[in-house]
Design a protein around this motif. Structure first.
Motif, mmCIF file in Angstrom:
data_model
loop_
_atom_site.group_PDB
_atom_site.id
_atom_site.type_symbol
_atom_site.label_atom_id
_atom_site.label_comp_id
_atom_site.label_asym_id
_atom_site.label_seq_id
_atom_site.Cartn_x
_atom_site.Cartn_y
_atom_site.Cartn_z
ATOM 1 N N LEU A 1 0.675 -1.206 0.086
ATOM 2 C CA LEU A 1 0.105 -0.110 0.048
ATOM 3 C C LEU A 1 0.787 1.106 0.011
ATOM 4 O O LEU A 1 1.431 1.616 1.103
ATOM 5 C CB LEU A 1 -0.936 0.116 1.370
ATOM 6 N N MET A 2 0.905 1.981 -1.301
ATOM 7 C CA MET A 2 1.842 3.030 -1.305
ATOM 8 C C MET A 2 0.951 4.505 -1.497
ATOM 9 O O MET A 2 0.034 4.584 -2.273
ATOM 10 C CB MET A 2 2.719 3.060 -2.663
ATOM 11 N N ALA A 3 1.236 5.704 -0.439
ATOM 12 C CA ALA A 3 0.655 6.704 -0.628
ATOM 13 C C ALA A 3 1.459 7.698 -1.361
ATOM 14 O O ALA A 3 2.644 7.832 -1.095
ATOM 15 C CB ALA A 3 0.324 7.174 0.678
ATOM 16 N N THR A 4 0.980 8.421 -2.295
ATOM 17 C CA THR A 4 1.814 9.169 -3.273
ATOM 18 C C THR A 4 1.263 10.582 -3.227
ATOM 19 O O THR A 4 -0.153 10.747 -3.339
ATOM 20 C CB THR A 4 2.222 8.665 -4.698
ATOM 21 N N ARG A 5 2.247 11.511 -3.443
ATOM 22 C CA ARG A 5 1.859 13.087 -3.863
ATOM 23 C C ARG A 5 3.050 13.630 -4.408
ATOM 24 O O ARG A 5 4.105 13.630 -3.550
ATOM 25 C CB ARG A 5 1.080 13.767 -2.520
ATOM 26 N N GLY B 1 -6.537 9.408 -4.083
ATOM 27 C CA GLY B 1 -6.451 9.528 -2.783
ATOM 28 C C GLY B 1 -7.667 10.519 -2.209
ATOM 29 O O GLY B 1 -8.251 11.306 -2.823
ATOM 30 N N PRO B 2 -7.913 10.718 -0.952
ATOM 31 C CA PRO B 2 -8.723 11.713 -0.629
ATOM 32 C C PRO B 2 -8.429 13.358 -0.473
ATOM 33 O O PRO B 2 -9.178 14.083 -0.206
ATOM 34 C CB PRO B 2 -8.938 11.264 0.799
ATOM 35 N N GLN B 3 -7.135 13.254 -0.844
ATOM 36 C CA GLN B 3 -6.566 14.730 -0.677
ATOM 37 C C GLN B 3 -6.779 15.379 0.730
ATOM 38 O O GLN B 3 -6.947 16.625 0.565
ATOM 39 C CB GLN B 3 -6.992 15.375 -1.997
ATOM 40 N N ARG B 4 -6.458 14.789 1.618
ATOM 41 C CA ARG B 4 -6.482 15.316 3.132
ATOM 42 C C ARG B 4 -5.311 14.990 3.883
ATOM 43 O O ARG B 4 -5.202 14.990 4.922
ATOM 44 C CB ARG B 4 -7.693 14.695 3.715
ATOM 45 N N GLY B 5 -4.052 14.873 3.068
ATOM 46 C CA GLY B 5 -2.863 14.559 3.654
ATOM 47 C C GLY B 5 -2.510 12.867 3.612
ATOM 48 O O GLY B 5 -3.302 12.104 3.541
ATOM 49 N N ALA B 6 -0.979 12.908 3.964
ATOM 50 C CA ALA B 6 -0.725 11.558 4.086
ATOM 51 C C ALA B 6 -1.266 10.574 4.962
ATOM 52 O O ALA B 6 -1.467 9.225 4.838
ATOM 53 C CB ALA B 6 0.954 11.489 4.337
#
Length: 298
Positions: A11-15, A67-72
């Motif tokens: 599970l990778m979170a990216t921005r 993503g939800p675009q509310r931070g990592a």
């Protein structure tokens, strides 16, 4: 990609991670444990991040979601609680680290020894943006426990892997509101639910450091941590986390009783912390915390 080893979901979170993402993806592709699927939740990247992921997906098993675009923190919890996530071990991944080839293999070995809930954390070498080593992950002399988790995280998110039973607990608890750190939340929640914690002392990844890493700074000099205690920041984190823990139905009675003791004694917090055995990992931190508690700043 598949083989005879247990399946695993990364599970990778990216921005906006294009600068270092190729190196992390290459290290994932080089894993000894090859039976994995990559889920990426991208938080509205404006650089080449999505293009890099889609190119990687041409030759690897990848699912890219918005993503939800509310931070990592929200982005990782969005992944963990996604309704279509497979019931397999789940490994959290930052977008800019570099995993050593046996990272997943060591975690899978630790997780598959029991059906009871287990959370795995690995050791790391800290590197700069230019891949220069600048330190290593801390040692934890007192070991993991719920009493420690209430005041400190020792299972860093960049190395965390959950077995299916632990993942189910996280998903039952859902996405808590307002927590500052997803990895601290996982450590608290799972130790409160009597999960086993495996802390691997062998280095399994290179963890990239950033100057704006809030929790990284909290692991830094004692004076910096003391400042976060004195200005109420740490107390705020504690209050939000404990309220979120209380709202779940997964804690053991003993864990719930410790939270109640701490929350119902705001003017005698130092005594309540001592009574419940709640502690940080070293004496200096404990002394600072109890002093701040006596002053009523937590």
């Amino acid at each position: 990609m598949s083989d005879s080893t247990p399946p695993l979901t990364v599970l990778m979170a990216t921005r906006n991670g294009a600068a270092h993402l190729p190196a992390q993806l290459a290290s994932l592709a080089a894993q000894i444990h090859r039976n994995w699927q990559l889920w990426v939740s991208d938080d509205g990247s404006q650089d080449a991040t999505r293009a890099i992921i889609l190119d990687f997906a041409r030759t690897h098993d990848v699912r890219l979601i918005d993503g939800p675009q509310r931070g990592a923190v929200a982005n990782f919890m969005h992944l963990l609680c996604h309704p279509e996530l497979p019931p397999a071990p789940a490994a959290l991944s930052d977008q800019d680290d570099i995993w050593l080839p046996d990272k997943l293999a060591r975690a899978v070995t630790a997780l598959t020894r029991t059906d009871a809930p287990v959370i795995y954390g690995g050791s790391s070498v800290h590197i700069t943006n230019n891949d220069k080593p600048v330190g290593t992950s801390p040692k934890w002399p007192r070991g993991p426990s719920f009493e420690n988790a209430l005041l400190q995280n020792v299972v860093s998110g960049h190395s965390t892997v959950l077995n299916p039973t632990a993942l189910d607990i996280v998903r039952r608890a859902g996405v808590p509101a307002g927590i500052a750190f997803h990895d601290w939340w996982l450590y608290q929640l799972l130790t409160g639910a009597a999960a086993r914690v495996v802390l691997d002392t062998q280095t399994v990844l290179h963890y990239r450091q950033h100057t704006d890493n809030v929790m990284g700074s909290f692991r830094g000099p004692l004076a910096r941590r003391l400042g976060l205690m004195l200005d109420g920041t740490f107390g705020g984190w504690m209050a939000v986390n404990m309220a979120a823990l209380q709202a779940t139905d997964v804690l053991t009675p003993a864990a719930r009783a410790k939270i109640e003791t701490v929350l119902t004694a705001p003017r005698r917090l130092a005594r309540a912390l001592n009574q419940t055995g709640t502690h940080r990992q070293n004496r200096a931190d404990n002394a600072a915390l109890f002093a701040v508690a006596v002053l009523g700043r937590i």
